[in-house]
Write an enzyme that holds these catalytic residues in place. Structure first.
Site: not given
Ligand code: GLN
Length: 547
Positions: A18, A192, A223, A353, A380, A404, A461, A506, A508
């Site tokens: 990536g 290879q 090689k 989380g 968050c 929650e 949520r 978020h 970030e």
């Protein structure tokens, strides 16, 4: 016409395929080309949103609310473009489309098969991102050549060359050249074998990126070139580096971008890498040290917090500081507090989380930061924990919690809002993607952002419960950013604290190496102040070294 680069990987996973795709994207962008990147993932989950971050790492959220593979974060950070959910296609999503079409009778009378129906759908996904406005589409094929699951993707990618013509396609294979200690040598055999396997699928690579711990010799590259039938120029070495932002420079020094442009008949100027080099110099040359405690649930796999770590690094590069992350298991916080072990931290980050585990530790860390004036950034779930902490310990709302974690709490200061209540479809009930927030004029967050209308990405949520808002605001806890209709709290801050700020979003995900997310930039500045205060001598040494 869009040119296509397909990046595959061999020998082992986690080789940095990536990052190779992302770095190549940046080099081509610096050559003036318009680049888009995409990842094909061979797992059956429709998207990674339902996967365990312990296993798979972070779920990266795009502006349009896609829950995608963390490699998309690398792509966005390196090519500095916002991608969409279409940049990530999994086996699950591809089969879903084909099966839905079958149920609609679109294949009536025919047998629906992997070849051609699944492979056609894979090719359709690739083509859907190409177009007049895209010069190069880089498609990373997830997984490792040799895996069973990868076969339909390799077949689609092989056919693609037939469909669009030889000069429009370039295959790049990333492999490992391991160092075997007892014989004191780098070994080419795994590479290879992996190229042989790729060729058995009908794909002859144009370029091979050899990952190794230390640089390998030209002889070894020669090689590999002979054994895999790839011109010497097309065999490049990418040894391990200290900062991942060095990778584009290394690939460029190895000539990869020039070689690929030649292969694809793309006439461009050499890439202007001055700014990127300056960035790498800032990252590598950072002198001051700042210690940030990251209070997480998934600290055994650092990839679970990849974008948070990168955003901290971007902020560090901006301030010329190296960020040392202290990975703190949330469940250990209470014990560490008793031992006074969090006092050495210059700042605390409470990231996002799900699930109850570790939440009490995050709440305790928020309280410690509030009382001891330690800079604290909540993201968050971090905002939710800081809210609960303030409710319990500053407002005296006993047993306050998020519903929650305690559905029977007498004070659900964090709660579900109307439409979020139906959780029967795990993919469909979250607030996902970019949402605009209105910041309060004169607030700390408005000053940090330098504007009053901001957009950040979301994935949650639960929300701050507006029934409690007035009580919080009367006690020095400002809800300093809200949704444009005023219903949802987006940012909170404490009036009387150097930095105790959180967001329901978020930020970030939008941080870029040369443009750190504003909250991270300001958080790190506050943490640096604390570092200076705690250790003035150390800073004097630094200043002397610089001066
Ligand atoms: N679990 C919390 C929610 O669903 C926070 C989610 C997160 O931190 N991404 O609202």
């Amino acid at each position: 016409m869009t040119r296509h680069i397909f990046v595959t990987g061999g020998v082992a996973s986690s080789l940095g395929k990536g990052l190779t795709a992302a770095s190549l994207g940046r080099l081509l962008k610096q050559r003036g080309l318009r680049v888009v990147i995409q990842k094909l993932d061979p797992y059956i989950n429709v998207d990674p949103g339902t996967m365990n971050p312990f296993e798979h790492g972070e779920v990266f959220v795009t502006d349009d609310g896609g829950e995608t593979d963390l490699d998309l974060g690398h792509y966005e950070r390196f090519i500095d473009e916002n991608l969409t959910r279409d940049s990530n296609a999994t086996t699950g999503s591809i089969y879903s489309t084909v099966i839905a079409a079958e149920r609609h009778g679109e294949y009536l009378g025919r047998t629906v098969q992997v070849i051609p129906h699944i492979t056609d759908e894979i090719k359709r996904r690739i083509r859907s991102l190409a177009g007049d406005e895209v010069d190069v589409l880089i498609t990373e094929v997830g997984g490792t050549v040799g895996d069973i699951e990868i076969l339909p993707f390799l077949e689609a990618v092989r056919q693609f060359r037939l469909d669009v013509g030889d000069h429009n396609v370039c295959y790049v294979h990333v492999t490992l050249v391991p160092y075997i200690g007892p014989s004191g040598e780098h070994k080419t055999k795994p590479t290879q074998h992996s190229v042989t396997e790729l060729r058995a699928a009908g794909i002859q690579p144009h370029a091979i990126v050899c990952r190794s711990d230390e640089p390998i010799s030209d002889d070894l590259e020669r090689k590999i070139s002979r054994l895999s039938n790839v011109p010497f120029e097309g065999v490049v070495n990418a040894p391990d580096v200290d900062s991942l932002y060095e990778i584009p420079l290394i690939l460029h020094d190895e000539g990869l971008d020039g070689y690929i442009c030649k292969t694809l008949d793309l006439e461009t100027t050499p890439p202007d890498l001055a700014e990127w080099r300056a960035l790498v110099d800032r990252v590598v040359g950072a002198s001051a040290l700042v210690r940030v405690g990251l209070i997480g649930k998934y600290v055994s796999l650092v990839d679970a917090y990849l974008s948070v770590v990168e955003a901290l690094n971007h902020a560090g590069a901006h301030h010329g500081a190296q960020v040392e992350i202290d990975w703190i298991q949330a469940e250990d916080v209470e014990g560490l507090l008793a031992e006074g072990r969090l006092r050495d931290l210059d700042g605390i980050v409470i990231p996002g989380g799900f699930g109850e585990r570790g939440v009490e530790g995050k709440i305790a860390a928020a309280g410690f930061a509030r009382e001891h004036h330690v800079p604290c950034l909540g993201l968050c779930l971090g905002l939710q924990c800081m809210t609960v902490e303030f409710a319990r310990n500053a407002l005296g709302l006993e047993r306050a919690n998020s519903s929650e974690f305690d559905p029977a709490t007498p004070h659900p200061v964090i709660d579900l809002m109307g439409s979020q209540r139906d959780v029967s479809d795990m993919g469909g009930t979250m607030r996902l993607g970019a949402y605009v927030a209105q910041l309060r004029s004169g607030s700390q967050v408005a000053q940090i952002y330098g504007e009053e209308v901001v957009s950040e990405r979301h994935r949650h949520r639960y929300e701050f419960n507006p029934r409690y808002r007035a009580r919080f605001e009367e006690s020095g806890f400002s809800c300093s950013g809200e949704s444009p209709d005023g219903r949802l709290v987006e940012f909170i801050e404490l009036d009387d604290h150097p930095f105790w700020i959180a967001t329901q979003a978020h930020p970030e995900f939008k941080s870029r190496p040369d443009r750190p997310a504003p909250l991270f930039r300001a958080f790190l500045e506050a943490a640096l102040h604390r570092a200076e205060g705690r250790n003035p001598q150390l800073l004097q040494v630094d200043a002397d070294a610089v001066g």
